[in-house]
Scaffold this motif. Sequence first.
Motif, PDB file in Angstrom:
ATOM      1  N   LEU A 199     -13.031 -27.225 -42.867  1.00 16.06           N
ATOM      2  CA  LEU A 199     -12.894 -28.679 -42.991  1.00 16.06           C
ATOM      3  C   LEU A 199     -14.112 -29.412 -42.430  1.00 16.06           C
ATOM      4  CD1 LEU A 199     -10.985 -31.034 -43.777  1.00 16.06           C
ATOM      5  CD2 LEU A 199     -10.096 -30.942 -41.436  1.00 16.06           C
ATOM      6  N   ILE A 200     -14.744 -28.845 -41.418  1.00 16.53           N
ATOM      7  CA  ILE A 200     -15.898 -29.518 -40.805  1.00 16.53           C
ATOM      8  C   ILE A 200     -17.222 -28.969 -41.318  1.00 16.53           C
ATOM      9  CG2 ILE A 200     -14.614 -30.148 -38.735  1.00 16.53           C
ATOM     10  CD1 ILE A 200     -16.084 -27.858 -37.258  1.00 16.53           C
ATOM     11  N   GLY A 201     -17.163 -28.306 -42.485  1.00 16.91           N
ATOM     12  CA  GLY A 201     -18.413 -27.935 -43.141  1.00 16.91           C
ATOM     13  C   GLY A 201     -18.794 -26.481 -43.085  1.00 16.91           C
ATOM     14  N   ILE A 230      -7.656 -28.426 -47.617  1.00 21.03           N
ATOM     15  CA  ILE A 230      -7.501 -28.688 -46.182  1.00 21.03           C
ATOM     16  C   ILE A 230      -7.819 -30.156 -45.949  1.00 21.03           C
ATOM     17  CG2 ILE A 230      -8.184 -28.040 -43.845  1.00 21.03           C
ATOM     18  CD1 ILE A 230      -9.353 -25.782 -46.528  1.00 21.03           C
ATOM     19  N   GLU A 231      -6.967 -30.825 -45.202  1.00 20.99           N
ATOM     20  CA  GLU A 231      -7.161 -32.251 -44.919  1.00 20.99           C
ATOM     21  C   GLU A 231      -6.841 -32.511 -43.451  1.00 20.99           C
ATOM     22  OE1 GLU A 231      -6.322 -35.729 -47.815  1.00 20.99           O
ATOM     23  OE2 GLU A 231      -4.507 -35.537 -46.600  1.00 20.99           O
ATOM     24  N   GLY A 232      -7.698 -33.269 -42.797  1.00 21.35           N
ATOM     25  CA  GLY A 232      -7.501 -33.567 -41.379  1.00 21.35           C
ATOM     26  C   GLY A 232      -7.652 -35.047 -41.095  1.00 21.35           C
ATOM     27  N   LEU A 233      -6.737 -35.583 -40.295  1.00 25.96           N
ATOM     28  CA  LEU A 233      -6.795 -36.980 -39.862  1.00 25.96           C
ATOM     29  C   LEU A 233      -7.276 -37.019 -38.421  1.00 25.96           C
ATOM     30  CD1 LEU A 233      -6.156 -40.034 -40.038  1.00 25.96           C
ATOM     31  CD2 LEU A 233      -3.786 -39.475 -39.405  1.00 25.96           C
ATOM     32  N   PHE A 234      -8.357 -37.761 -38.188  1.00 25.56           N
ATOM     33  CA  PHE A 234      -8.944 -37.864 -36.856  1.00 25.56           C
ATOM     34  C   PHE A 234      -8.956 -39.323 -36.409  1.00 25.56           C
ATOM     35  CE2 PHE A 234     -10.719 -34.148 -38.840  1.00 25.56           C
ATOM     36  CZ  PHE A 234     -10.855 -33.209 -37.836  1.00 25.56           C
ATOM     37  N   ARG A 240     -11.357 -31.132 -47.774  1.00 26.46           N
ATOM     38  CA  ARG A 240     -12.186 -30.083 -48.393  1.00 26.46           C
ATOM     39  C   ARG A 240     -11.322 -29.261 -49.332  1.00 26.46           C
ATOM     40  NH1 ARG A 240     -16.358 -26.511 -46.180  1.00 26.46           N
ATOM     41  NH2 ARG A 240     -17.282 -25.466 -48.000  1.00 26.46           N
ATOM     42  N   GLU A 241     -11.838 -29.032 -50.517  1.00 25.31           N
ATOM     43  CA  GLU A 241     -11.149 -28.202 -51.499  1.00 25.31           C
ATOM     44  C   GLU A 241     -12.093 -27.082 -51.934  1.00 25.31           C
ATOM     45  OE1 GLU A 241      -9.791 -30.557 -54.756  1.00 25.31           O
ATOM     46  OE2 GLU A 241      -9.021 -32.161 -53.477  1.00 25.31           O
ATOM     47  N   CYS A 267     -15.832 -32.122 -51.407  1.00 24.84           N
ATOM     48  CA  CYS A 267     -15.723 -32.712 -50.070  1.00 24.84           C
ATOM     49  C   CYS A 267     -15.480 -34.218 -50.179  1.00 24.84           C
ATOM     50  CB  CYS A 267     -16.998 -32.464 -49.260  1.00 24.84           C
ATOM     51  SG  CYS A 267     -17.519 -30.735 -49.216  1.00 24.84           S
ATOM     52  N   ARG A 268     -14.595 -34.724 -49.332  1.00 21.51           N
ATOM     53  CA  ARG A 268     -14.339 -36.160 -49.287  1.00 21.51           C
ATOM     54  C   ARG A 268     -14.220 -36.618 -47.836  1.00 21.51           C
ATOM     55  NH1 ARG A 268     -11.398 -34.757 -53.950  1.00 21.51           N
ATOM     56  NH2 ARG A 268     -11.827 -36.086 -55.765  1.00 21.51           N
ATOM     57  N   ILE A 269     -14.713 -37.844 -47.588  1.00 25.47           N
ATOM     58  CA  ILE A 269     -14.534 -38.485 -46.290  1.00 25.47           C
ATOM     59  C   ILE A 269     -13.931 -39.853 -46.553  1.00 25.47           C
ATOM     60  CG2 ILE A 269     -15.636 -39.283 -44.173  1.00 25.47           C
ATOM     61  CD1 ILE A 269     -17.872 -37.301 -44.693  1.00 25.47           C
ATOM     62  N   ASN A 270     -12.754 -40.097 -45.999  1.00 26.46           N
ATOM     63  CA  ASN A 270     -12.009 -41.338 -46.274  1.00 26.46           C
ATOM     64  C   ASN A 270     -11.906 -41.607 -47.776  1.00 26.46           C
ATOM     65  OD1 ASN A 270     -11.438 -41.795 -43.635  1.00 26.46           O
ATOM     66  ND2 ASN A 270     -12.824 -43.500 -43.341  1.00 26.46           N
ATOM     67  N   GLY A 271     -11.656 -40.540 -48.525  1.00 34.07           N
ATOM     68  CA  GLY A 271     -11.452 -40.653 -49.959  1.00 34.07           C
ATOM     69  C   GLY A 271     -12.719 -40.715 -50.780  1.00 34.07           C
ATOM     70  N   LYS A 272     -13.884 -40.810 -50.145  1.00 34.30           N
ATOM     71  CA  LYS A 272     -15.146 -40.923 -50.868  1.00 34.30           C
ATOM     72  C   LYS A 272     -15.785 -39.547 -51.018  1.00 34.30           C
ATOM     73  CE  LYS A 272     -19.733 -43.018 -50.757  1.00 34.30           C
ATOM     74  NZ  LYS A 272     -20.658 -43.919 -50.066  1.00 34.30           N
TER      75      LYS A 272
END
Length: 572
Positions: A45-47, A64-68, A97-98, A107-112
Motif C-alpha cells: 500500500l505504501i509503494g 488494498i486500501e488504507g485510511l490515515f 493500490r490494486e 495507485c490512487r490517493i484520495n481517489g486520484k
Amino acid sequence: MLLELTIRNFAIIEELTVSYEEGLTVLTGETGAGKSIIIDAIGLLIGGRGSVDFVRHGSKRAEIEGLFTIDGEAQELDSYLADAGVPIEEGSIILRREITGAGKSICRINGKLTTLAVLRQIGQQLVDIHGQHEHQQLMQTDKHRMFLDRFAEEKLTNSLREYREMFARFQKKRTQLKALSENEQEMAQRLDLIRYQHEEITNADLKPREDEQLAEEKQRLANSEGLYKTVHGSYDALYGEGKGLEWVMTAMNQLEEAAEMDPSLSELKETVTNNYYLLEEASFSMREYYDAIEFDPERLNEIEARLSEISQLKRKYGSSVEEILEYAASIEEELDNLTNKDERLHEWEKELEALAEDLLVEAGNISAIRKQSAAGLEDAIHQQLEDLYMNDTVFQASVKPREPGAMSASALVRQHPFTEYGMDDVEFQVATNKGEPLKPLAKIASGGEISRMILALKSILAKHEGVTSLIFDEVDTGVSGRVAQAIAEKIHRIAEGSQVLCITHLPQVAAMADTHLYISKYGQDGRTVTSVLPLTQEEQTEEIGRMISGVEVTDVTRDHARELLEQASQKK
C-alpha cells in the motif's frame, strides 16, 4: 496514524477490514495464519514492489486500501501532497493500490490516480516498517551512514543540500570534460557533422514563425481567384446604382424627413445613418482587398519551394522553426568548444579543480557534523542498550573520511573521492563483552543482539523520522526471559503518543499491548479464509497462555498470563 485497513483477494486473504487504534497494537496467532501477509499488504500500500503472486488464486485483482489521519505538523507530507495535486480532506488521506492478474499496478490517493513513485513517496511518510529487511540493513556496512544521517538530520540537512548542488555541478562538468577529451577520431567526426548541420541551418536563414506565415500566404494565393470573385461580389451587391447602399441611403433620407415631423423617430434615424456609413466604409475596404489580390503563380511556386526546404530541416532538427533555431544555438556552443578544444579543455580543467577544492571544504563540514553526531548517537545507543540488558556492550559509530591529505586539486579530480553523500565511510563497531576489542557489527552480533540494536536505533530515530505509524515485524526474534520483558517495555515506550503495530511471538510483548488482535485461518467452501479479531481481556489471557505453553493452556499458564498482564499494567 492508520485508522483502517481493507484487504481483498490478497494472497490467502479473501476480504478483511481491520481498524487500528493509537498506542501499541500487537498481532499474534499461529505460524502461517497470515500475520506477515497483513504487513506485506501494508508494505504494498505504501509503494512496495508488486507481483501477480499477491493476487488470490481465482481472482482478477488484489486490492488494498488504507485510511490515515495526519496532524497539522506534517509539513513535509503536506508539501508532497501539494506537489502531487492531492487535496487533504478533513485531515485524512486514503491510499489505494490494486494489482491485476496481468501484473498491472493501479495507485490512487484520495481517489486520484497517481504514479507508484508518488504513492511510495507519500506512503513512506505515513508508515515505517521494520522487520528482517531492517536487520539485513544493519548488517550491511554501506547502510550505516544512512542510520547516522537520520540521527544527524537536523544538523546535516542544509550542509548536505549545498554539497549535493555543488556535487551535481562537479559531475556535469566532469562529464563534459570527459566527452571533450574522448577519442580524437570521434571528435573530428562529430566536429564535421555539427559544422555541416550548423551551416545548413544558417544558410537557410530561418525567421521565427516563418513557416506559419508562408502557409497562410500560400492559402491566400492558392485561393486568389475564388477570393476575388466572392469579395468583388460582396462589394458589387452593396455599391453602385440600384445596389444595397443606395436603398439604405433612400431609407435614411426618408427617415430624416419623418424625424422632422415626429422627433421620436430621431433615434431610429441615427441608427440607420450610422449603419449606412459603416457599410460604406466596409465596401471601400472590400474594394481595396480585391484590388490587392495577386494572381501570381511564380510567387506560389517560391512559397512551396521554401516550405519544402523548411520541411526537410524539420525532419532533421525539430518539429518547428523555433526548435530548429534552438538546436542551432545548442550546437553552436558545442561547435565553439570543439573548434577551440585545447583552450576549452584548459578552462574546464581549471573550473573542475576549483569545484573539487570547494567540494572538499563542504565534504569536510559534513564529516565534522557526522563525527559530532556519531558521539551523540553512541551515548544514546549505550543508554538504550542498558535498558535492554546489554550493559557491557560498547558501541562506536566510526566515521572515516576518504582522507585526501595534501592531494592537489588536479589529483582530486583524477581520483574523485566524492560521493553524493560526501567523502565519509561510516561503520558501526561493537564489543559485546568486557575486555574485547571493537569489531564490525556485522561480524560478531547474534540474532538477539541485532534485534536489540535495531530496537535501540528505532527508539532513538523514531522522533527524527516523523512517520505516523511504526510497524515491527518480529523484531524480538532470538530473545527471551528478562530481555524479552525489556524489549516489550521499550516497544511500548515508543508507542506512547503514537501508533505502533507489532507482530510478536513473545508473551511479554503481547501483555504490553493496548490493543491485541488475533489472526487465525480456517477452511470455508474449500478455500482458506483469514480473520482478525480484537481480543477481550479474558481472550487475551487465553492467547498469552497459549503463547507461554505452546500447546495446551493450563490453569498454571493462565495464572502466569494474568501475572504478566498485571505487571504490564503496572509498567504502563
